[in-house]
Design a protein around this motif. Structure first.
Motif, PDB file in Angstrom:
ATOM      1  N   ILE A   5      36.669  24.120  -0.601  1.00 32.37           N
ATOM      2  CA  ILE A   5      36.007  22.816  -1.044  1.00 32.37           C
ATOM      3  C   ILE A   5      36.734  21.605  -1.729  1.00 32.37           C
ATOM      4  O   ILE A   5      37.804  21.930  -2.393  1.00 32.37           O
ATOM      5  N   GLY A   6      36.067  19.938  -1.333  1.00 34.69           N
ATOM      6  CA  GLY A   6      36.819  19.195  -2.065  1.00 34.69           C
ATOM      7  C   GLY A   6      36.527  18.669  -3.215  1.00 34.69           C
ATOM      8  O   GLY A   6      35.315  18.835  -3.651  1.00 34.69           O
ATOM      9  N   PHE A   7      37.350  18.554  -4.556  1.00 35.21           N
ATOM     10  CA  PHE A   7      36.850  17.632  -5.043  1.00 35.21           C
ATOM     11  C   PHE A   7      38.200  16.158  -6.108  1.00 35.21           C
ATOM     12  O   PHE A   7      38.499  16.238  -5.986  1.00 35.21           O
ATOM     13  N   ILE A   8      36.618  15.328  -5.736  1.00 39.54           N
ATOM     14  CA  ILE A   8      37.439  14.356  -5.923  1.00 39.54           C
ATOM     15  C   ILE A   8      36.582  13.605  -7.826  1.00 39.54           C
ATOM     16  O   ILE A   8      35.763  13.659  -7.551  1.00 39.54           O
ATOM     17  N   ASN A  20      36.609  25.641 -13.078  1.00 36.09           N
ATOM     18  CA  ASN A  20      36.117  27.054 -13.235  1.00 36.09           C
ATOM     19  C   ASN A  20      35.692  27.469 -11.756  1.00 36.09           C
ATOM     20  O   ASN A  20      35.357  28.268 -10.951  1.00 36.09           O
ATOM     21  N   LEU A  21      35.727  26.160 -10.927  1.00 29.53           N
ATOM     22  CA  LEU A  21      35.499  26.706  -8.896  1.00 29.53           C
ATOM     23  C   LEU A  21      36.923  27.277  -9.019  1.00 29.53           C
ATOM     24  O   LEU A  21      36.751  28.864  -7.953  1.00 29.53           O
ATOM     25  N   LEU A  22      37.791  27.050  -9.092  1.00 25.50           N
ATOM     26  CA  LEU A  22      39.296  28.222  -8.832  1.00 25.50           C
ATOM     27  C   LEU A  22      38.948  29.878  -8.876  1.00 25.50           C
ATOM     28  O   LEU A  22      39.433  31.021  -9.009  1.00 25.50           O
ATOM     29  N   LYS A  23      38.743  29.570 -11.124  1.00 30.05           N
ATOM     30  CA  LYS A  23      38.536  30.986 -11.092  1.00 30.05           C
ATOM     31  C   LYS A  23      37.662  31.845 -10.183  1.00 30.05           C
ATOM     32  O   LYS A  23      37.532  32.974  -9.858  1.00 30.05           O
ATOM     33  N   ALA A  24      36.394  30.819  -9.841  1.00 29.30           N
ATOM     34  CA  ALA A  24      35.571  32.121  -9.096  1.00 29.30           C
ATOM     35  C   ALA A  24      35.936  32.521  -7.412  1.00 29.30           C
ATOM     36  O   ALA A  24      35.117  32.471  -6.887  1.00 29.30           O
ATOM     37  N   GLY A  25      37.222  31.778  -7.721  1.00 30.74           N
ATOM     38  CA  GLY A  25      37.635  32.572  -6.471  1.00 30.74           C
ATOM     39  C   GLY A  25      37.422  31.496  -5.174  1.00 30.74           C
ATOM     40  O   GLY A  25      38.278  31.574  -4.005  1.00 30.74           O
ATOM     41  N   HIS A  26      37.438  29.911  -5.682  1.00 37.10           N
ATOM     42  CA  HIS A  26      37.074  29.384  -4.060  1.00 37.10           C
ATOM     43  C   HIS A  26      38.196  28.671  -3.544  1.00 37.10           C
ATOM     44  O   HIS A  26      39.194  28.197  -4.724  1.00 37.10           O
ATOM     45  N   SER A  27      38.246  28.017  -2.596  1.00 40.63           N
ATOM     46  CA  SER A  27      39.922  27.335  -2.248  1.00 40.63           C
ATOM     47  C   SER A  27      38.885  26.346  -2.301  1.00 40.63           C
ATOM     48  O   SER A  27      38.031  24.810  -2.173  1.00 40.63           O
ATOM     49  N   LEU A  28      40.224  25.374  -2.191  1.00 38.23           N
ATOM     50  CA  LEU A  28      40.370  23.873  -3.337  1.00 38.23           C
ATOM     51  C   LEU A  28      41.135  22.863  -2.629  1.00 38.23           C
ATOM     52  O   LEU A  28      42.077  23.547  -3.364  1.00 38.23           O
ATOM     53  N   VAL A  29      40.576  21.558  -2.138  1.00 38.34           N
ATOM     54  CA  VAL A  29      41.572  20.240  -2.110  1.00 38.34           C
ATOM     55  C   VAL A  29      41.056  19.652  -2.898  1.00 38.34           C
ATOM     56  O   VAL A  29      40.066  18.661  -2.856  1.00 38.34           O
ATOM     57  N   VAL A  30      42.147  18.757  -3.912  1.00 41.16           N
ATOM     58  CA  VAL A  30      41.617  17.784  -4.528  1.00 41.16           C
ATOM     59  C   VAL A  30      41.835  16.536  -4.740  1.00 41.16           C
ATOM     60  O   VAL A  30      43.496  16.407  -4.282  1.00 41.16           O
ATOM     61  N   ILE A  61      32.898  21.040   2.010  1.00 47.18           N
ATOM     62  CA  ILE A  61      31.686  20.622   0.441  1.00 47.18           C
ATOM     63  C   ILE A  61      32.207  19.914  -0.317  1.00 47.18           C
ATOM     64  O   ILE A  61      33.623  20.137  -0.592  1.00 47.18           O
ATOM     65  N   ILE A  62      32.159  18.795  -0.491  1.00 45.07           N
ATOM     66  CA  ILE A  62      33.003  17.676  -0.885  1.00 45.07           C
ATOM     67  C   ILE A  62      32.369  17.276  -2.004  1.00 45.07           C
ATOM     68  O   ILE A  62      31.337  16.818  -1.940  1.00 45.07           O
ATOM     69  N   VAL A  63      32.776  17.524  -3.390  1.00 47.14           N
ATOM     70  CA  VAL A  63      32.537  17.265  -4.600  1.00 47.14           C
ATOM     71  C   VAL A  63      32.555  16.315  -5.295  1.00 47.14           C
ATOM     72  O   VAL A  63      34.014  16.101  -5.049  1.00 47.14           O
ATOM     73  N   THR A  64      32.185  15.664  -5.847  1.00 46.22           N
ATOM     74  CA  THR A  64      32.921  13.651  -5.980  1.00 46.22           C
ATOM     75  C   THR A  64      32.070  14.048  -7.733  1.00 46.22           C
ATOM     76  O   THR A  64      31.140  14.498  -7.737  1.00 46.22           O
ATOM     77  N   MET A  65      33.092  13.734  -9.008  1.00 45.99           N
ATOM     78  CA  MET A  65      32.349  13.330  -9.904  1.00 45.99           C
ATOM     79  C   MET A  65      33.483  12.291 -10.894  1.00 45.99           C
ATOM     80  O   MET A  65      34.353  12.697 -11.674  1.00 45.99           O
ATOM     81  N   LEU A  66      32.446  11.514 -10.895  1.00 45.42           N
ATOM     82  CA  LEU A  66      33.572   9.665 -11.158  1.00 45.42           C
ATOM     83  C   LEU A  66      32.830   8.753 -12.236  1.00 45.42           C
ATOM     84  O   LEU A  66      31.336   9.634 -12.110  1.00 45.42           O
TER      85      LEU A  66
END
Ligand code: NAD
Length: 291
Positions: A5-8, A20-30, A61-66
């Motif tokens: 998962i990407g998180f921007i 919380n995504l990390l805590k749920a076990g997902h691997s993340l690039v931010v 999957i790329i999440v944006t929160m801007l």
């Protein structure tokens, strides 16, 4: 679906949501334009990406929160943005609160590149972002929704598909109208009580179990009485939401006189205080502080 998962956008909301995504076990690039929150989320286990493009190239999957629509357009459609890096078949989930019209524009640009798009704004503020109990309102197609549902459930307590792309932000605008008008009403009520010589704390405790009680009252009255206006949710961002609501309403010939009045109060207050500070508009006029 096991994927990266990407998180921007790692601000007040994005930082706890990504953790919380990390805590749920997902691997993340931010990624964020500010280095501090990136360092903090990397220390919690994420990888860092130098740009939105790089994040997209390394994720499915790329999440944006801007903050607002122009930021989302820049991060997704702009140079070194998500669409320059995204693989065909990846899914962009924009969780920012933006105009439904901009969400549809970004969704159409994604579709042209073979990338799925969902608009998925949230309600609940920083405390619920930290607890992973946000209410998430999604616009988009059922198949993409089903694919990202486990990811969204790691950040929220309720996840609802509300309609096609744009419907998530229409739902969020409805939410923001109700919250802003509630805070303004609370400000008028508690200013009156205070100026009349009745303790606002006593009034709050007396009425919170009755019909005037609400989640907004329970969350915001104690902040106001303690004179704690640390955000939370910035007045500046709530102003943006009411501006988007009025623009959408105007294009649909829907009059929103009460929203328009409170939006004008926010114009007079534009700052980075928590939106509970909306009460200061009435306080200043009445020359009294609720405390
Ligand atoms: P924020 O200003 O704290 O965070 C936004 C982050 O985005 C910042 O870290 C900023 O550096 C980063 N950013 C801006 N442009 C960028 C770009 N082009 N590329 C990468 N990063 C970029 O805002 P927030 O309070 O976290 O709110 C985010 C969204 O969520 C807004 O749309 C807001 O309306 C909505 N929202 C906020 C709350 C709340 O209580 N704070 C509640 C519900 C919804």
């Amino acid at each position: 679906m096991s994927c990266k998962i990407g998180f921007i956008g790692l601000g007040i909301m994005g930082k706890p949501m990504s953790k919380n995504l990390l805590k749920a076990g997902h691997s993340l690039v931010v990624h964020d334009i500010r280095p501090e929150p990136v360092e903090e989320v990397v220390a919690a286990g994420a990888e860092s990406g130098a740009s939105a493009k790089e994040v997209a190239a390394r994720a499915e999957i790329i999440v944006t929160m801007l903050p607002d629509g122009p930021d989302v357009e820049q991060a997704i459609l702009g140079p070194s943005g998500v669409l320059e890096g995204a693989k065909t078949g990846s899914i962009v989930v924009d969780m920012s609160s933006i105009s439904p019209i901009v969400a549809q524009k970004v969704g159409a640009a994604c579709a042209e590149r073979g990338v799925e798009f969902l608009d998925a704004p949230v309600s609940g503020g920083e405390p619920k972002a930290i607890d992973a109990t946000l209410a998430i309102m999604v616009g988009g197609n059922q198949e993409a929704f089903d694919k990202v549902l486990p990811v969204l459930k790691a950040m929220g307590a309720s996840v609802t598909l509300t309609g096609p792309v744009g419907a998530g932000n229409v739902t969020k605008l409805a939410n923001q109208i109700i919250v802003a008008l509630n805070i303004a009403a609370m400000g008028e009520a508690l200013t009156l009580a205070t100026k009349a010589g009745v303790s606002p704390e006593v009034v709050f405790n007396a009425i919170k179990g009755g019909l005037a009680g609400s989640t907004v009252l329970n969350a915001k009255a104690p902040m106001v009485i303690a004179r704690n206006f640390k955000p939370g949710f910035r007045i500046r961002l709530h102003h943006k939401d009411l501006r988007n609501a009025l623009a959408a309403a105007s294009s649909l010939n829907v009059p929103l006189p009460l929203t328009s009045l409170v939006q004008q109060e926010l114009v007079a207050l534009l700052n980075d205080w928590d939106h509970s500070g909306i009460v200061t508009f009435t306080e200043r006029a009445a020359q009294v502080e609720i405390k």
